[in-house]
Design an enzyme around this catalytic site. Structure first.
Site, PDB file in Angstrom:
ATOM      1  N   GLU A 137       0.792  -1.223   0.000  1.00 31.61           N
ATOM      2  CA  GLU A 137       0.000   0.000   0.000  1.00 31.61           C
ATOM      3  C   GLU A 137       0.831   1.285   0.000  1.00 31.61           C
ATOM      4  OE1 GLU A 137      -3.405   0.091  -0.255  1.00 31.61           O
ATOM      5  OE2 GLU A 137      -3.092  -2.045  -0.637  1.00 31.61           O
ATOM      6  N   SER A 403     -39.931  13.625 -13.053  1.00 30.20           N
ATOM      7  CA  SER A 403     -41.392  13.470 -13.002  1.00 30.20           C
ATOM      8  C   SER A 403     -41.861  12.556 -11.882  1.00 30.20           C
ATOM      9  CB  SER A 403     -41.899  12.941 -14.348  1.00 30.20           C
ATOM     10  OG  SER A 403     -41.700  13.890 -15.374  1.00 30.20           O
TER      11      SER A 403
END
Length: 717
Positions: A137, A403
């Site tokens: 990492e 809508s």
């Protein structure tokens, strides 16, 4: 001759003032003179440093660079202020809750709060565990100050060379900043915040504290957070007892915990662990001989089947527990309303349609909430991959509804005396400087409210709000339906410009399925202590539901909403032989598409779109969202007792309902055709029209040609 009068001698004060004035004048003159001398000398001296040619060009560039850099710093500081505001609270504490969650049948489905309960100090972890994480990492974790410039440059070079993303450049500090304060949205603003927060973390925490928080709070797949919880889940042991092969497998989960989770895909997890072992050698942390044994004997995991943790649901339920738990009651067992089968069906429907049609419509994400008619939240899909993004799009993302907001407008109209058969003009309308248009772009003429709802005509709800209702009652109606998202009071709200969550949409529409009552939505049925004491019971402690929609208005609304899937925009949502109701929604530029619908048994809200707000390729709510809803609901309605929608007599589609729908559609089409014919302008003059009619009459009265006539006879004629 008389001598003039002798002058009076000045006093001592006047003499002193004159002396002071003379001193000031001479001093100022001397200062000015010295200043001019100094300036002249400085000018002569500075001429020695005047640059010409290419040297002057370099200096000018550097000067401009410093100027632009100063401006950039000001801009970056302005962007950093919101980031620093996130650090003002108690960001270290995630609450000291430790909650075990059970589904509706009593089966354990996951835990939350496990980080605080089982955290192991970094000093007590084996050395090979720390090295495996850092090698994969952030190899230069102890050498940089939050942002690894060299690592970032290396990652960019490798990605450019491979023409794809093969390496990440984020440091552990940056990843921790994202986990603590930010979301996974891919925006420039988020990266700026991440950079500043990384520097802030480095300034306020030691390297050991940063690494500890990272290992404790990272998601590790299988519903686990933190490396200690992951070690227990995958290997049945503490992180203190992990060997090198097991440590490599866990270190490989940080990149993509869902993809490499060993209980789901053990071969992929072992291949990833082998990459971690290679990283240990490449970084110089270990030799090839030290990792050889781990390569030859890869880790085995505890057999837990292919169970998938409902993490989005658990995150929402954990927040609900925090709201209702009493002080001092933090170690709890929560009985939830979760239904694993419906959850699986919802996830499968979203993934199936996005895989089949995602590229065609340019859509990448979706969210779903399913609520039973009794208010129990049965399933939550907050995204496609919890491992890739823990951001819950179902409960936290505010997206425009389009809508699908209109039912709140029509419900307000029904309460003000309108009926489904009320006639309203669907023609052009202007409200101040706002002139909304229908989806088709044309004029709808005079239509019933039922047809306006079914065909999703925009100008009708706008006219209702402008001429009859007003904005405030519509906003109040939506909030009364249980909508918790902040609604704008602007006139454009009637067409769904306000952002709402999927949970809010499901909650609001469930009012139509629950006979006009609100307040029954819940995810926790009971909270029990570890000793078995019941501290919360929804049936006793929750406030009772209350009516927000009258019976007449409810019947009118459900009559209109059941017409939408039959003759309106949601025909793809029809379930064979079952009456369904709902409404589609599509926002500007096709960024968001919705279908929210219900039966007598379930209400479900479906949203599809993209995290970065990029438009889809003409995807409407009646297309993919309606298809996702339909596939999910077909499964949910298998082998259950069907209930009718309130106000609708039967739960089954019969000939009478179909005939009424066909009659209403034919009447609407005939009316539209008549209006179109009345408005059609003449294209031929009256003289030309009469000539054509005369020619038609001549052709009709002309004698029939004898078929026996030969070509020679015809030529003679």
């Amino acid at each position: 001759m008389v001598d003039p009068e002798p002058r009076k001698r000045r006093g001592p004060l006047a003499a002193r003032l004159l002396a002071l004035d003379a001193w000031l004048d001479s001093s100022l003159y001397e200062i000015g003179f010295k200043a001019r001398q100094f300036w002249e000398a400085a000018t002569i001296f500075s001429r020695r440093f005047r640059l010409k040619g290419w040297r002057r060009g370099i200096v000018e560039l550097l000067s401009e660079g410093f100027t632009l850099g100063a401006g950039g710093i000001v801009v970056m500081l302005a962007l950093a202020i919101p980031a620093f505001q996130d650090t003002s609270g108690d960001w270290r504490a995630q609450g000291d809750f430790a909650v075990t969650f059970l589904d509706r049948y009593g089966n354990e489905i996951g835990q939350r709060g496990i980080i605080q309960r089982d955290s192991v100090p970094v000093d007590e972890m084996p050395d090979h565990v720390i090295k495996a994480v850092l090698a994969t990492e952030d190899r230069r974790f102890f050498d940089h100050y939050g942002i690894d410039v060299l690592g970032l440059s290396r990652a960019i070079f490798e990605n450019v060379r491979a023409n794809s993303v093969v390496q990440g450049g984020s440091s552990i500090t940056q990843q921790l900043a994202k986990n603590l304060f930010l979301t996974n949205e891919r925006t420039f603003e988020r990266k700026i915040k991440e950079a500043f927060l990384s520097l802030w973390l480095e300034a306020n925490l030691s390297k050991k504290e940063i690494l500890q928080l990272y290992l404790d709070r990272a998601y590790m797949g299988g519903g686990t957070f933190g490396i200690e919880a992951a070690a227990d889940f995958y290997f049945g042991k503490s992180v203190k007892d992990l060997n090198l092969a097991e440590a490599a497998m866990l270190a490989g989960l940080f990149k993509a915990p869902t993809k490499y989770a060993p209980h789901i895909n053990l071969p992929a997890a072992r291949a990833r662990a082998n990459v971690v072992l290679s990283n240990l050698v490449d970084s110089g942390f270990m030799t090839e001989g030290q990792v050889l044994q781990a390569r030859l004997h890869p880790a085995d995991v505890v057999d837990r089947g292919e169970q998938k943790s409902p993490d989005y649901y658990l995150d929402w339920a954990f927040d609900e527990v925090k709201k209702i738990a009493k002080p001092g009651q933090h170690s709890l067992v929560a009985h939830t309303t979760f239904d694993a089968n419906i959850q699986k069906a919802a996830e499968e429907s979203v993934e199936f349609h996005l895989r089949q049609f995602g590229k065609e419509y340019n859509v990448t994400e979706g969210a779903v909430v399913v609520i039973e008619t009794n208010g129990a939240v049965r399933a939550i899909v907050g995204g496609r991959d919890y491992g890739a993004s823990q951001f819950n799009r179902a409960t936290k993302a505010l997206r425009q509804t389009g809508s699908s907001f209109k039912p709140y407008v029509y419900a307000t109209a029904m309460e003000h005396g309108f009926t489904p058969n009320s006639i309203i003009s669907g023609g052009p309308i202007s409200w101040g400087n706002w002139s909304p248009h229908n989806y088709s772009g044309g004029s709808a003429g005079n239509v019933t409210l039922l047809m306006a709802m079914a065909k999703s005509i925009n100008t009708v709800p706008v006219r209702l709000a402008k001429d009859h209702l007003g904005i405030a009652p519509i906003k109040a109606m939506a909030e009364a339906f249980g909508v918790e998202s902040p609604l704008e009071g602007h006139k454009t709200m009637v067409l769904g410009t306000s952002g709402m969550t999927v949970m809010d949409q499901a909650t609001g529409y469930s009012v139509f399925a629950q006979n006009g009552f609100v307040g029954s939505r819940h995810g926790i049925t009971q909270l029990v202590t570890r000793t078995g004491d019941v501290v919360y019971d929804w049936t006793k402690d929750a406030p009772p539901p209350h009516r927000v929609l009258s019976e007449q208005a409810l019947k009118s609304m459900n009559t209109m909403l059941t017409a939408v899937p039959v003759i309106g925009t949601a025909r793809r949502a029809q379930i064979p032989n079952i009456v369904v109701a709902g409404k589609t929604g599509t926002t500007q530029s096709y960024r968001d598409a919705w279908f929210v619908g219900f039966t007598g048994n379930y209400t479900a809200a479906v949203w599809l779109g993209n995290d970065d707000f990029t438009p889809t390729k003409n995807m409407t709510g009646g297309s993919l969202p309606a298809m996702v809803w339909q596939r999910l609901m077909v499964y949910a309605h298998q082998n259950i007792d069907l209930k009718p929608i309130p106000g609708i007599d039967k739960p089954f589609v019969d000939e009478e309902i179909a005939a009424k729908a066909a009659e209403a559609q034919k009447k609407s089409e005939d009316q539209a055709a008549a209006e179109a014919a009345a408005e059609r302008p003449p294209v031929l003059s009256s003289r030309t029209t009469q000539t054509l009619r005369d020619m038609t009459q001549l052709f009709q009265t002309a004698p029939r040609l004898d078929t026996s006539t030969t070509p020679e006879t015809l030529s003679a004629l």
